[in-house]
Design a protein around this motif. Structure first.
Motif: not given
Length: 372
Positions: A263-269, A271-274
């Motif tokens: 879930y957190n990986k999907a949210v970060y990706l 949101s285009e976080f590095d």
């Protein structure tokens, strides 16, 4: 309710908990043969309660339950309890009713408060979190089996708290506002969210990074003593850090942990976080908060340890532990100038506090003594 008469001496209480420590140690060693007062094997009774605790809170795994029980089995020995109490004036304690509202994020996370109230000679009115309402009664049941009069030192509250003289409540920043409104007129300790950070210099060894993995991953990172943020020098190479974290790779087999990671990986990706990702831990640059979601860590850069020391001193009320060693630890300690929090600890030790290591640096025993 009126305060019950406490029918035990300090020596009685220490002896009861020390015997409970020995019984727990025997259980962990697989050599426990003693029977309960009703003729049931203590081994079976403990095993049943641990299984129940796990069913009620799926974050409580075999490993985390064993770790928590082991820590308390070691902490409750007679020498530790005696040393803990020896510098407090307990001879003039008048028993009071102390309401305890416990957290439930970790196994036995509220037991230190319960123990503190009982060992001093007050009466603990325990309102357990529904996420951890099995283990504290188990430990108290074991101790009381060695000293029946210990039962006068505690009771459990299911509904509204009434007729209490002081409160110790642990929760989030949101619940703390409620606690302060509801309990503010009574003497109290009200705990809010805190986080722990690790200071890396780039000179660490693989052994130190593997030790740090315990600070990050024990209890799935759910505790205030769990490292949730890294402070690293500019240009830091994370290769050794990730090599050290690799010893915890088996965590990804836990369904709840995996779900949080995905879930957190999907949210970060989205949101285009590095991100830096080793397939079971996500880390990203974060400059506004020390907290991080499960299966992730934030990190931020520093130029000088002295700057970090100033930051930690200014944000001491947000921090539980700072993992640091050597010159970095010495600089931070000097800047904190005797503050009791955050606690400066070695790699791998955040989840092994001693009896004298009080949450938020507030001496619970001293607070309890002011009530008499």
């Amino acid at each position: 309710m009126k305060t019950k008469s406490i029918n035990t001496s300090l020596n009685d209480r220490i002896t009861a908990f020390a015997k409970a420590s020995s019984l727990l140690s025997s259980y962990l060693e697989g050599s426990l043969k003693a029977l309960t007062n009703d003729g049931v094997s203590w081994h079976d009774r403990i095993q049943q309660r641990l299984e129940l605790a796990q069913r009620k809170n799926s974050w409580f795994t075999d490993d985390t339950l064993e770790f928590a029980i082991t820590q308390w089995a070691e902490a409750l020995n007679e020498e530790n309890l005696t040393i803990w109490m020896q510098n407090y004036p307990l001879d003039k304690v008048t028993a009071k009713n102390i309401a305890l509202i416990t957290a439930g994020n970790l196994p036995l996370v509220g037991f230190h408060d319960v123990l503190s109230v009982i060992i001093v000679g007050h009466h603990a009115m325990i309102k357990n979190s529904s996420n951890d309402d099995v283990l504290t009664p188990l430990l108290l049941e074991i101790a009381t089996s060695f000293c029946a009069d210990l039962a006068s030192s505690y009771s459990y509250v299911d509904g509204k708290l009434e007729n209490y003289d002081a409160v110790i409540a642990t929760g989030s920043n949101n619940t703390a506002r409620y606690f302060e409104h509801y309990f503010g007129e009574k003497p109290n300790i009200i705990r809010k969210n805190r986080n722990s950070v690790a200071v890396l210099t780039g000179n660490e060894t693989l052994e130190q990074m593997e030790a740090l993995s315990k600070d990050v991953f024990l209890y799935f990172g759910l505790g205030c003593r769990s490292v949730s943020h890294l402070k690293v020098p500019k240009g830091y190479n994370f290769d050794l850090f990730f090599n050290g974290m690799f010893v915890q790779k088996g965590l990804i087999k836990n369904e709840k942990y995996l779900n949080n990671y995905d879930y957190n990986k999907a949210v970060y990706l989205m949101s285009e976080f590095d991100l830096l990702d080793n397939e079971f831990l996500l880390i990203k640059e974060e400059n506004s908060s020390y907290s991080s979601p499960i299966a992730s860590l934030g990190y931020s850069f520093y130029e000088h340890i002295e700057d970090l020391a100033v930051e930690f001193e200014q944000n001491a009320d947000q921090l539980q532990c700072v993992v640091a060693q050597g010159a970095a630890a010495a600089t931070v300690i000097e800047k904190l100038g005797g503050k009791n929090a955050p606690q400066i600890v070695d790699f791998g030790t955040t989840q092994t506090p001693g009896l004298q290591d009080y949450a938020d640096g507030v001496d619970t025993i001293q607070f309890l003594l002011t009530l008499s």
